[in-house]
Design a protein around this motif. Structure first.
Motif: not given
Length: 299
Positions: A269-285
């Protein structure tokens, strides 16, 4: 759909066993027993300790009898039911055998039910402190677990939408002693999470303590993980350890038994929030290769 993080990449995995971690965990215990929290309650920390709280709604999905209610009970430090009973939400006032509603539980029900039984949704709050890898900061995670009986989901059309509304994560359960519940996972994923690709999804195998009698061999679990790229955890369904009085559940031992689940959920959940906020890259599954069975390695 974001690829899930590697285990231990966002949350310090064994921090709860450190002296600092135990100081924070003490706020969810009382005399070595787990505290039960209502929807508006929260742990009391010393005035000198100020940490942020991250709140999430988690829907627990799975076939009847796989251990959804037992899992939530273990996560909350409650007694694990020894026999299966369909989750009905609550009993109507005046019905035979009505007892007090368990603390920390919200019960929502429908009108028009019979025999004093109100089919509904059981909601249980669990707090879990965890330390972040990147910032060395402690965050208090608040999980609101939603559990609804399969019969209620089938009978009342509004139940599943209510469980899915504003949900941050789905936990999909199967039982190691029930092959059909494992084979039902692709259908569960499509029916429950098909329209919510951005929501965290995790799979949990229950009754792992009965692995000697498993109907789900390791090769099928490997094929499922490769095809779906979802976190897959295992939990035991045996009753928790007791304190010296022989009756009370040992809160510290119970937390140790479920730490891998709570840490894993917090990390996703924390990782998902960071991705949604643009703080982490979003590698697609990559999407599953095709619809169909899972024994051959395809979902």
């Amino acid at each position: 759909m974001a690829r899930p993080p590697a285990p231990g990449s966002a949350i310090v995995p064994d921090w709860h066993e450190s002296p600092e971690g135990k100081e924070f965990l003490a706020c969810v215990l009382r005399r070595s027993r787990r505290r039960l929290f209502g929807l508006l309650e929260r742990p009391v920390l010393p005035p000198s300790v100020a940490i942020d709280t991250a709140s999430y709604k988690v829907f627990v999905s799975g076939k009847s009898g796989v251990g959804k209610t037992a899992l939530v009970a273990k996560l909350a430090g409650l007694e694990v039911p020894t026999a299966h009973h369909e989750t009905i939400g609550c009993t109507a006032p005046g019905a035979p055998g009505v007892g007090p509603v368990q603390a920390g539980t919200l019960l929502r029900h429908s009108q028009g039910s019979q025999a004093g039984i109100l089919p509904g949704i059981q909601t249980t709050v669990v707090f879990w402190p965890a330390k972040l890898q990147a910032s060395d900061r402690v965050v208090m995670f608040r999980f609101e677990f939603w559990d609804c009986g399969e019969a209620a989901l089938r009978k009342f059309d509004h139940m599943l939408p209510a469980c899915k509304e504003n949900t941050d994560a789905f936990l999909f359960l199967f039982s190691f002693t029930d092959r059909a519940s494992f084979e039902d996972l692709p259908g569960q994923l499509a029916r429950v999470a098909g329209e919510a690709p951005a929501v965290v999804r995790m799979v949990i195998g229950s009754k792992f303590d009965q692995y000697m009698h498993t109907d789900v061999p390791e090769r099928d679990l490997t094929a499922f993980r490769q095809a779906w790229e979802l976190p897959l955890l295992r939990v035991k369904s045996v009753p928790g350890r007791r304190l010296a009085d022989g009756r009370t559940l040992d809160g510290w031992a119970g937390l140790a038994d479920v730490a891998h689940v709570l840490n894993g959920l917090a990390e996703q959940l924390w990782h998902q929030d960071q991705v949604a906020a643009g703080l982490l890259p979003n590698p697609q599954r990559a999407p599953p290769a095709e619809e169909g069975g899972i024994t051959s390695g395809h979902p």
